[in-house]
Motif scaffolding. Structure first.
Motif, PDB file in Angstrom:
ATOM      1  N   LEU A   1       0.833  -1.196   0.000  1.00 24.43           N
ATOM      2  CA  LEU A   1       0.000   0.000   0.000  1.00 24.43           C
ATOM      3  C   LEU A   1       0.867   1.245   0.000  1.00 24.43           C
ATOM      4  O   LEU A   1       2.026   1.218   0.436  1.00 24.43           O
ATOM      5  CB  LEU A   1      -0.908   0.018   1.225  1.00 24.43           C
ATOM      6  CG  LEU A   1      -1.837  -1.177   1.385  1.00 24.43           C
ATOM      7  CD1 LEU A   1      -2.699  -1.008   2.622  1.00 24.43           C
ATOM      8  CD2 LEU A   1      -2.705  -1.377   0.167  1.00 24.43           C
TER       9      LEU A   1
ATOM     10  N   ALA B   1     -11.699  -8.200   3.706  1.00 28.23           N
ATOM     11  CA  ALA B   1     -10.716  -7.480   2.883  1.00 28.23           C
ATOM     12  C   ALA B   1     -11.350  -6.594   1.815  1.00 28.23           C
ATOM     13  O   ALA B   1     -11.004  -5.413   1.700  1.00 28.23           O
ATOM     14  CB  ALA B   1      -9.750  -8.482   2.246  1.00 28.23           C
TER      15      ALA B   1
ATOM     16  N   LEU C   1      -9.027  -4.001   0.013  1.00 27.03           N
ATOM     17  CA  LEU C   1      -7.956  -4.983  -0.178  1.00 27.03           C
ATOM     18  C   LEU C   1      -8.482  -6.182  -0.955  1.00 27.03           C
ATOM     19  O   LEU C   1      -9.666  -6.521  -0.855  1.00 27.03           O
ATOM     20  CB  LEU C   1      -7.427  -5.469   1.174  1.00 27.03           C
ATOM     21  CG  LEU C   1      -6.756  -4.435   2.062  1.00 27.03           C
ATOM     22  CD1 LEU C   1      -6.414  -5.046   3.420  1.00 27.03           C
ATOM     23  CD2 LEU C   1      -5.510  -3.878   1.391  1.00 27.03           C
TER      24      LEU C   1
ATOM     25  N   VAL D   1      -1.499  -2.177  -4.672  1.00 23.37           N
ATOM     26  CA  VAL D   1      -2.884  -1.749  -4.489  1.00 23.37           C
ATOM     27  C   VAL D   1      -2.830  -0.235  -4.324  1.00 23.37           C
ATOM     28  O   VAL D   1      -2.084   0.271  -3.481  1.00 23.37           O
ATOM     29  CB  VAL D   1      -3.520  -2.404  -3.234  1.00 23.37           C
ATOM     30  CG1 VAL D   1      -4.903  -1.849  -2.968  1.00 23.37           C
ATOM     31  CG2 VAL D   1      -3.567  -3.922  -3.379  1.00 23.37           C
TER      32      VAL D   1
ATOM     33  N   LEU E   1      -6.802   3.227   4.389  1.00 28.63           N
ATOM     34  CA  LEU E   1      -7.140   1.892   4.879  1.00 28.63           C
ATOM     35  C   LEU E   1      -7.495   1.941   6.362  1.00 28.63           C
ATOM     36  O   LEU E   1      -8.517   1.392   6.788  1.00 28.63           O
ATOM     37  CB  LEU E   1      -5.982   0.920   4.662  1.00 28.63           C
ATOM     38  CG  LEU E   1      -6.193  -0.451   5.303  1.00 28.63           C
ATOM     39  CD1 LEU E   1      -7.057  -1.323   4.419  1.00 28.63           C
ATOM     40  CD2 LEU E   1      -4.878  -1.106   5.612  1.00 28.63           C
TER      41      LEU E   1
END
Length: 143
Positions: free
Chosen positions: A24, A48, A53, A96, A103
């Motif tokens: 990330l 996720a 994710l 990602v 997040l």
């Protein structure tokens, strides 16, 4: 620029674990690792896809899913306690396109929707209904 590697794992009683690593944007802080530990289900589990994710469970053929499978992905580095940030940092490019701060914000405000994830994965309904409290209250420590 430093980024953060997260090691994800999907475990179910009737199959071998499925592992996936993602990188990330940005370097996770000690405060952020503590927040994830505190807010994740059982201190290390998340749904996720609901926080941006990829889910290792997506790699399972839908025909092989049973009512004993589930929607939870484990943050492997948090399974045995809070990891040190230096163990998570990497100079590798992101895999990602999600900032670590975004997040953590998602996990803080998340109301987990296990039914939606079961539908996405194609997990057959369990014969015994799930206790939604386990997913609605991240800091609730279950069994």
């Amino acid at each position: 620029m430093r980024n953060t590697r997260l090691n994800l794992v999907y475990r179910a009683a009737r199959r071998d674990p499925i592992y996936k690593s993602v990188v990330l944007l940005g370097a996770m802080t000690e405060d952020q690792t503590a927040i994830l530990k505190r807010q994740a289900i059982r201190g290390h589990m998340v749904i996720a896809r609901q926080i941006g994710l990829p889910s290792p469970a997506d790699e399972i053929c839908p025909d092989h899913l049973t009512p004993t499978d589930h929607a939870l992905t484990s943050l492997a580095d948090w399974e045995d306690g809070q990891p040190s940030t230096s163990a998570l940092h990497t100079v590798e490019p992101p895999t990602v396109m999600l900032a670590i701060g975004a997040l953590v914000s998602q996990v803080i405000s998340m109301k987990w929707n296990v039914d939606a994830e079961h539908d996405h994965l194609g997990i057959p309904s369990p014969s015994v209904p799930l206790l939604t409290d386990e997913y609605d209250t991240p800091t609730h420590q279950v069994g």
